[in-house]
Design a protein around this motif. Structure first.
Motif, PDB file in Angstrom:
ATOM      1  N   SER A  45       0.827  -1.290  -0.029  1.00 21.59           N
ATOM      2  CA  SER A  45       0.021   0.012   0.087  1.00 21.59           C
ATOM      3  C   SER A  45       0.986   1.367  -0.055  1.00 21.59           C
ATOM      4  O   SER A  45       2.110   1.315   0.452  1.00 21.59           O
ATOM      5  CB  SER A  45      -0.849  -0.069   1.241  1.00 21.59           C
ATOM      6  OG  SER A  45      -1.616   1.260   1.254  1.00 21.59           O
ATOM      7  N   LYS A  46       0.251   2.266  -0.722  1.00 19.52           N
ATOM      8  CA  LYS A  46       0.918   3.612  -0.489  1.00 19.52           C
ATOM      9  C   LYS A  46       0.779   4.271   0.749  1.00 19.52           C
ATOM     10  O   LYS A  46       1.760   5.193   1.053  1.00 19.52           O
ATOM     11  CB  LYS A  46       0.780   4.445  -1.959  1.00 19.52           C
ATOM     12  CG  LYS A  46       0.940   3.772  -3.155  1.00 19.52           C
ATOM     13  CD  LYS A  46       0.621   4.749  -4.309  1.00 19.52           C
ATOM     14  CE  LYS A  46       1.252   4.057  -5.599  1.00 19.52           C
ATOM     15  NZ  LYS A  46       0.851   5.028  -6.733  1.00 19.52           N
ATOM     16  N   GLN A  47      -0.112   3.937   1.407  1.00 21.77           N
ATOM     17  CA  GLN A  47      -0.329   4.573   2.640  1.00 21.77           C
ATOM     18  C   GLN A  47       0.615   4.148   3.687  1.00 21.77           C
ATOM     19  O   GLN A  47       1.274   2.938   3.857  1.00 21.77           O
ATOM     20  CB  GLN A  47      -1.708   4.238   3.077  1.00 21.77           C
ATOM     21  CG  GLN A  47      -2.891   4.766   2.239  1.00 21.77           C
ATOM     22  CD  GLN A  47      -4.285   4.299   2.718  1.00 21.77           C
ATOM     23  OE1 GLN A  47      -4.507   4.598   4.124  1.00 21.77           O
ATOM     24  NE2 GLN A  47      -4.972   3.676   1.977  1.00 21.77           N
ATOM     25  N   ASP A  48       0.816   5.235   4.859  1.00 22.33           N
ATOM     26  CA  ASP A  48       1.879   4.768   5.661  1.00 22.33           C
ATOM     27  C   ASP A  48       1.471   3.653   6.651  1.00 22.33           C
ATOM     28  O   ASP A  48       2.240   2.884   7.099  1.00 22.33           O
ATOM     29  CB  ASP A  48       2.057   5.848   6.592  1.00 22.33           C
ATOM     30  CG  ASP A  48       3.401   5.815   7.738  1.00 22.33           C
ATOM     31  OD1 ASP A  48       4.520   5.166   7.312  1.00 22.33           O
ATOM     32  OD2 ASP A  48       3.191   6.049   8.703  1.00 22.33           O
ATOM     33  N   GLN A  49       0.263   3.583   7.023  1.00 22.95           N
ATOM     34  CA  GLN A  49      -0.309   2.615   7.905  1.00 22.95           C
ATOM     35  C   GLN A  49      -1.932   2.293   7.622  1.00 22.95           C
ATOM     36  O   GLN A  49      -2.642   3.064   8.300  1.00 22.95           O
ATOM     37  CB  GLN A  49      -0.344   2.944   9.334  1.00 22.95           C
ATOM     38  CG  GLN A  49      -0.463   1.643  10.178  1.00 22.95           C
ATOM     39  CD  GLN A  49      -0.104   2.097  11.571  1.00 22.95           C
ATOM     40  OE1 GLN A  49       0.031   3.168  12.223  1.00 22.95           O
ATOM     41  NE2 GLN A  49       0.102   1.067  12.333  1.00 22.95           N
ATOM     42  N   PRO A  50      -2.118   1.413   6.481  1.00 27.08           N
ATOM     43  CA  PRO A  50      -3.514   1.412   5.915  1.00 27.08           C
ATOM     44  C   PRO A  50      -4.332   0.537   7.061  1.00 27.08           C
ATOM     45  O   PRO A  50      -5.738   0.850   6.972  1.00 27.08           O
ATOM     46  CB  PRO A  50      -3.406   0.630   4.871  1.00 27.08           C
ATOM     47  CG  PRO A  50      -2.013  -0.061   4.728  1.00 27.08           C
ATOM     48  CD  PRO A  50      -1.271   0.895   5.409  1.00 27.08           C
ATOM     49  N   PHE A  51      -3.781  -0.124   7.788  1.00 29.29           N
ATOM     50  CA  PHE A  51      -4.330  -0.945   8.801  1.00 29.29           C
ATOM     51  C   PHE A  51      -3.898  -0.910  10.175  1.00 29.29           C
ATOM     52  O   PHE A  51      -3.208  -1.761  10.521  1.00 29.29           O
ATOM     53  CB  PHE A  51      -4.564  -2.476   8.523  1.00 29.29           C
ATOM     54  CG  PHE A  51      -5.071  -2.587   6.899  1.00 29.29           C
ATOM     55  CD1 PHE A  51      -6.355  -2.501   6.659  1.00 29.29           C
ATOM     56  CD2 PHE A  51      -4.188  -2.747   5.849  1.00 29.29           C
ATOM     57  CE1 PHE A  51      -6.954  -2.643   5.396  1.00 29.29           C
ATOM     58  CE2 PHE A  51      -4.783  -3.112   4.362  1.00 29.29           C
ATOM     59  CZ  PHE A  51      -6.242  -2.812   4.203  1.00 29.29           C
ATOM     60  N   PRO A  52      -4.165   0.197  10.962  1.00 32.07           N
ATOM     61  CA  PRO A  52      -3.842   0.533  12.113  1.00 32.07           C
ATOM     62  C   PRO A  52      -4.389  -0.771  13.173  1.00 32.07           C
ATOM     63  O   PRO A  52      -5.558  -1.035  12.878  1.00 32.07           O
ATOM     64  CB  PRO A  52      -4.418   1.753  12.732  1.00 32.07           C
ATOM     65  CG  PRO A  52      -4.521   2.343  11.307  1.00 32.07           C
ATOM     66  CD  PRO A  52      -4.977   1.295  10.418  1.00 32.07           C
ATOM     67  N   GLY A  53      -3.583  -1.146  14.069  1.00 33.57           N
ATOM     68  CA  GLY A  53      -4.015  -2.118  15.072  1.00 33.57           C
ATOM     69  C   GLY A  53      -3.765  -3.618  14.398  1.00 33.57           C
ATOM     70  O   GLY A  53      -3.837  -4.616  15.006  1.00 33.57           O
ATOM     71  N   ILE A  54      -3.339  -3.792  13.158  1.00 31.17           N
ATOM     72  CA  ILE A  54      -2.922  -5.009  12.599  1.00 31.17           C
ATOM     73  C   ILE A  54      -1.265  -5.080  12.238  1.00 31.17           C
ATOM     74  O   ILE A  54      -0.619  -6.161  12.429  1.00 31.17           O
ATOM     75  CB  ILE A  54      -3.620  -5.206  11.251  1.00 31.17           C
ATOM     76  CG1 ILE A  54      -5.263  -5.164  11.384  1.00 31.17           C
ATOM     77  CG2 ILE A  54      -3.170  -6.347  10.537  1.00 31.17           C
ATOM     78  CD1 ILE A  54      -6.105  -5.564  10.370  1.00 31.17           C
ATOM     79  N   SER A 117      -8.657 -15.237  -0.347  1.00 33.55           N
ATOM     80  CA  SER A 117      -9.741 -14.556  -1.139  1.00 33.55           C
ATOM     81  C   SER A 117      -9.905 -12.896  -0.572  1.00 33.55           C
ATOM     82  O   SER A 117     -11.286 -12.693  -0.648  1.00 33.55           O
ATOM     83  CB  SER A 117     -10.888 -15.319  -1.193  1.00 33.55           C
ATOM     84  OG  SER A 117     -10.547 -16.588  -1.838  1.00 33.55           O
ATOM     85  N   GLY A 118      -9.048 -12.555  -0.195  1.00 36.07           N
ATOM     86  CA  GLY A 118      -9.351 -11.017   0.479  1.00 36.07           C
ATOM     87  C   GLY A 118      -9.663 -10.817   1.545  1.00 36.07           C
ATOM     88  O   GLY A 118     -10.063  -9.906   2.263  1.00 36.07           O
ATOM     89  N   VAL A 119     -10.062 -12.069   2.539  1.00 34.02           N
ATOM     90  CA  VAL A 119     -10.613 -12.125   3.686  1.00 34.02           C
ATOM     91  C   VAL A 119      -9.478 -12.679   4.780  1.00 34.02           C
ATOM     92  O   VAL A 119      -8.854 -13.861   4.514  1.00 34.02           O
ATOM     93  CB  VAL A 119     -11.910 -13.034   3.641  1.00 34.02           C
ATOM     94  CG1 VAL A 119     -12.674 -12.854   5.246  1.00 34.02           C
ATOM     95  CG2 VAL A 119     -12.775 -12.386   2.775  1.00 34.02           C
ATOM     96  N   SER A 120      -9.627 -12.246   5.921  1.00 33.36           N
ATOM     97  CA  SER A 120      -8.586 -12.565   6.952  1.00 33.36           C
ATOM     98  C   SER A 120      -8.869 -14.261   7.096  1.00 33.36           C
ATOM     99  O   SER A 120      -9.997 -14.528   7.503  1.00 33.36           O
ATOM    100  CB  SER A 120      -8.714 -11.914   8.247  1.00 33.36           C
ATOM    101  OG  SER A 120      -8.051 -12.613   9.570  1.00 33.36           O
ATOM    102  N   ILE A 121      -7.931 -14.981   7.321  1.00 38.78           N
ATOM    103  CA  ILE A 121      -8.138 -16.519   7.845  1.00 38.78           C
ATOM    104  C   ILE A 121      -8.655 -16.532   8.988  1.00 38.78           C
ATOM    105  O   ILE A 121      -9.193 -17.563   9.411  1.00 38.78           O
ATOM    106  CB  ILE A 121      -6.719 -17.135   7.637  1.00 38.78           C
ATOM    107  CG1 ILE A 121      -5.724 -16.623   8.786  1.00 38.78           C
ATOM    108  CG2 ILE A 121      -6.241 -17.164   6.319  1.00 38.78           C
ATOM    109  CD1 ILE A 121      -4.647 -17.704   8.885  1.00 38.78           C
TER     110      ILE A 121
END
Length: 269
Positions: A45-54, A117-121
């Motif tokens: 991702s070009k964002q610095d932190q697209p998923f905070p907390g992950i 498939s784009g979903v967390s395991i």
């Protein structure tokens, strides 16, 4: 020798404590080697932190490396501190991740598949309403991604290779033994280790990853194994190490491994 190669800390956003807290906990637990392996940034991702907390921010990556190297030096006379990382594996971004890791003095990299498939395991709802055929398809897709991660040449260790059962224990009963065997053959041929990851005890499934049945097949195919608590709090460092060692001996393993400067170190059980 007692070691633990899979640990996290506060940078990822869902673990407690600083890196040094885990090193101190490792000393208290009698470990000789402690690996620091927090979640990689989302380099795709070009964002610095697209998923905070992950996962950690891209801007935290160099400070993470620098801190581990500083602590490696600080504690060198008391415990061996290894620089690792648990890296996501996204085939479409593999080259981007590979470039990010170039010239970093890692001791090892853990490659983990966290999405299918784009979903967390670990998404509890991903299995709701799926037909038997679709469940088999999803399990097969998971192991095919693990095969790709082994073939990528990026990783020394593959993380929690049946963790998809974490919040869905019935995952183990989905008939897909052929793809599991194919995956273990690929892992052996690529000379990548798998971890026995004891964090299953923090999820619905209990126990550890992978199952004894998979470990028996891994031994058959000549797959190397290592140990990781996947600790997200210092108190879990080295959790179940002796139980895992005992079980591996019962299955028939005689050794396991860790990594230093990307070189495999064999440790007798």
């Amino acid at each position: 020798m007692k070691f633990d190669l899979h640990t996290h800390h506060e940078r990822c956003g869902h673990a407690d404590g600083m890196i040094e807290d885990y090193i101190i906990a490792a000393l208290d637990a009698g470990l000789e080697v402690i690996g620091i392996s927090d979640h990689s940034p989302y380099f795709g991702s070009k964002q610095d932190q697209p998923f905070p907390g992950i996962a950690m921010a891209r801007s935290d990556f160099q400070s993470y490396v620098d801190e581990v190297l500083r602590l490696k030096e600080k504690y060198k006379d008391r415990i061996e501190v290894l620089l690792g990382m648990e890296s996501d594996f996204f085939p479409q971004h593999a080259d981007t991740y590979r470039d990010a890791y170039r010239n970093i003095p890692f001791d090892y990299l853990i490659g983990s598949v966290h999405q299918v498939s784009g979903v967390s395991i670990f998404n509890r709802n991903r299995w709701k309403g799926l037909s038997d055929e679709k469940q088999i398809s999803e399990k097969t897709a998971y192991y095919e991604l693990i095969q790709q991660s082994a073939r990528s040449g990026m990783f020394d260790i593959l993380g929690h290779i049946d963790a998809m059962k974490g919040y869905y224990p019935a995952f183990s009963d989905i008939p897909a033994n052929d793809v599991i065997d194919d995956t273990l053959r690929v892992i052996a041929n690529c000379d990548v280790a798998i971890e026995i990851n004891t964090s299953g005890g923090t999820k619905d499934v209990g126990g550890w990853y992978p199952s004894d049945a998979i470990l028996e097949r891994a031994l058959h195919f000549g797959v190397n194994v290592t140990f990781g608590s996947d600790a997200h709090k210092p108190s879990r460092i080295g959790e179940d190490f002796e139980l895992v060692r005992k079980r591996l001996k019962e299955i028939g393993f005689s050794q396991w491994v860790f990594y230093r400067k990307r070189q495999q170190i064999i440790v007798p059980l």
